[in-house]
Design a protein around this motif. Structure first.
Motif, mmCIF file in Angstrom:
data_model
loop_
_atom_site.group_PDB
_atom_site.id
_atom_site.type_symbol
_atom_site.label_atom_id
_atom_site.label_comp_id
_atom_site.label_asym_id
_atom_site.label_seq_id
_atom_site.Cartn_x
_atom_site.Cartn_y
_atom_site.Cartn_z
ATOM 1 N N GLY A 139 13.158 -0.737 -1.904
ATOM 2 C CA GLY A 139 12.876 -0.212 -0.561
ATOM 3 C C GLY A 139 11.664 0.687 -0.626
ATOM 4 O O GLY A 139 10.587 0.271 -1.028
ATOM 5 N N ARG A 140 11.848 1.945 -0.290
ATOM 6 C CA ARG A 140 10.745 2.907 -0.383
ATOM 7 C C ARG A 140 10.647 3.532 -1.765
ATOM 8 O O ARG A 140 9.637 4.119 -2.113
ATOM 9 N N GLY A 141 11.717 3.448 -2.537
ATOM 10 C CA GLY A 141 11.766 4.112 -3.830
ATOM 11 C C GLY A 141 11.371 3.215 -4.987
ATOM 12 O O GLY A 141 10.972 2.061 -4.827
ATOM 13 N N LEU A 142 11.507 3.787 -6.163
ATOM 14 C CA LEU A 142 11.170 3.083 -7.396
ATOM 15 C C LEU A 142 12.246 3.430 -8.418
ATOM 16 O O LEU A 142 12.534 4.611 -8.646
ATOM 17 N N ARG A 143 12.860 2.410 -9.024
ATOM 18 C CA ARG A 143 13.830 2.630 -10.097
ATOM 19 C C ARG A 143 13.130 2.413 -11.423
ATOM 20 O O ARG A 143 12.405 1.436 -11.590
ATOM 21 N N ILE A 144 13.363 3.336 -12.363
ATOM 22 C CA ILE A 144 12.737 3.220 -13.685
ATOM 23 C C ILE A 144 13.811 3.275 -14.764
ATOM 24 O O ILE A 144 14.855 3.895 -14.596
ATOM 25 N N TRP A 145 13.512 2.603 -15.878
ATOM 26 C CA TRP A 145 14.367 2.600 -17.061
ATOM 27 C C TRP A 145 13.514 3.075 -18.232
ATOM 28 O O TRP A 145 12.430 2.545 -18.477
ATOM 29 N N ARG B 17 17.959 6.271 -16.696
ATOM 30 C CA ARG B 17 17.803 5.450 -15.491
ATOM 31 C C ARG B 17 17.584 6.422 -14.354
ATOM 32 O O ARG B 17 18.371 7.356 -14.178
ATOM 33 N N ALA B 18 16.506 6.254 -13.588
ATOM 34 C CA ALA B 18 16.215 7.191 -12.504
ATOM 35 C C ALA B 18 15.703 6.429 -11.283
ATOM 36 O O ALA B 18 15.063 5.393 -11.401
ATOM 37 N N THR B 19 16.000 7.003 -10.129
ATOM 38 C CA THR B 19 15.482 6.488 -8.878
ATOM 39 C C THR B 19 14.529 7.545 -8.315
ATOM 40 O O THR B 19 14.922 8.712 -8.157
ATOM 41 N N LEU B 20 13.307 7.141 -8.047
ATOM 42 C CA LEU B 20 12.265 8.043 -7.570
ATOM 43 C C LEU B 20 11.893 7.714 -6.134
ATOM 44 O O LEU B 20 11.866 6.552 -5.751
ATOM 45 N N MET B 21 11.593 8.739 -5.363
ATOM 46 C CA MET B 21 11.196 8.563 -3.968
ATOM 47 C C MET B 21 9.865 9.287 -3.744
ATOM 48 O O MET B 21 9.647 10.340 -4.310
ATOM 49 N N PRO B 22 8.996 8.728 -2.879
ATOM 50 C CA PRO B 22 7.700 9.393 -2.615
ATOM 51 C C PRO B 22 7.880 10.691 -1.858
ATOM 52 O O PRO B 22 8.845 10.951 -1.227
ATOM 53 N N GLN C 279 0.825 -1.201 0.000
ATOM 54 C CA GLN C 279 0.000 0.000 0.000
ATOM 55 C C GLN C 279 0.861 1.253 0.000
ATOM 56 O O GLN C 279 0.505 2.260 -0.600
ATOM 57 N N ALA C 280 2.022 1.200 0.654
ATOM 58 C CA ALA C 280 2.901 2.362 0.670
ATOM 59 C C ALA C 280 3.516 2.589 -0.712
ATOM 60 O O ALA C 280 3.742 3.709 -1.115
ATOM 61 N N GLN C 281 3.783 1.517 -1.452
ATOM 62 C CA GLN C 281 4.416 1.630 -2.754
ATOM 63 C C GLN C 281 3.426 1.937 -3.871
ATOM 64 O O GLN C 281 3.790 2.525 -4.856
ATOM 65 N N ALA C 282 2.197 1.509 -3.714
ATOM 66 C CA ALA C 282 1.226 1.598 -4.797
ATOM 67 C C ALA C 282 1.040 3.018 -5.329
ATOM 68 O O ALA C 282 1.026 3.211 -6.529
ATOM 69 N N PRO C 283 0.905 4.044 -4.487
ATOM 70 C CA PRO C 283 0.704 5.375 -5.060
ATOM 71 C C PRO C 283 1.874 5.816 -5.939
ATOM 72 O O PRO C 283 1.657 6.372 -7.004
ATOM 73 N N LEU C 284 3.108 5.558 -5.511
ATOM 74 C CA LEU C 284 4.268 5.944 -6.314
ATOM 75 C C LEU C 284 4.285 5.171 -7.629
ATOM 76 O O LEU C 284 4.374 5.759 -8.703
ATOM 77 N N LEU C 285 4.158 3.865 -7.545
ATOM 78 C CA LEU C 285 4.179 3.023 -8.734
ATOM 79 C C LEU C 285 3.026 3.367 -9.668
ATOM 80 O O LEU C 285 3.197 3.535 -10.875
ATOM 81 N N SER C 286 1.855 3.515 -9.097
ATOM 82 C CA SER C 286 0.673 3.832 -9.891
ATOM 83 C C SER C 286 0.803 5.193 -10.563
ATOM 84 O O SER C 286 0.510 5.346 -11.748
ATOM 85 N N THR C 287 1.267 6.181 -9.810
ATOM 86 C CA THR C 287 1.416 7.530 -10.360
ATOM 87 C C THR C 287 2.407 7.545 -11.515
ATOM 88 O O THR C 287 2.143 8.122 -12.575
#
Length: 167
Positions: free
Chosen positions: A116-122, A162-167, A89-97
């Motif tokens: 972890g708390r972040g999301l890496r994207i390519w 390549r980016a690392t995103l944090m909520p 549930q903590a990750q879903a808003p970031l991933l979904s957005t």
């Protein structure tokens, strides 16, 4: 005399090969060039048909398989907040957005994974302006971009990001 030379000599002594050599020598210089061109073209078509075309077809199948897998992953990621424990549930808003914004702006995410708390994207082989617009939009919506690597590609105006995103 080694084995290869013996085989080569045996091949050259074959009556059929000698017959073809005599016919070839009887041809005019122009006809000999035509034979060379025809043999070269035949060899190229043979190599293309036996090696290059099947490899290219496998590449296309792999690309299609990857796109289907990414579509399935996007569907699961978009609905991840509906299932499971607190970390999901903590990750879903970031991933979904991120996935929704990328889809709306027409920027295909090649890959993404939770870290972890972040999301890496390519983002691969995407026009620079579109990719930067996506990242700016994510930042304006409150998502922090903690790390970005931008590499140019051999296609003008296109980049790999390549980016690392944090909520």
């Amino acid at each position: 005399m080694n084995r290869w030379q013996a085989l080569q000599e045996q091949w050259q002594q074959h009556p059929l090969i000698q017959s073809y050599r005599e016919r070839y020598r009887a041809l005019s210089t122009m006809e000999q060039r035509v034979v060379h061109i025809a043999i070269t073209l035949l060899l190229f078509l043979l190599v293309y048909g036996l090696l290059i075309a099947p490899l290219w077809q496998k590449q296309q199948q792999a690309d299609e398989s990857l796109q289907r897998a990414l579509a399935t992953y996007n569907l699961i990621a978009d609905n991840a907040h509906r299932f499971g424990g607190a970390s999901t549930q903590a990750q879903a808003p970031l991933l979904s957005t991120v996935t929704q914004r990328a889809r709306l702006q027409g920027v295909p995410l090649s890959r993404y994974e939770q870290d972890g708390r972040g999301l890496r994207i390519w983002i691969d082989r995407t026009p620079f302006d579109e990719a930067i617009t996506l990242l700016e939009g994510l930042q304006q919506s409150g998502i922090q971009i903690s790390q970005v690597t931008i590499d140019r590609t051999d296609s003008p105006g296109r980049v790999n990001i390549r980016a690392t995103l944090m909520p």
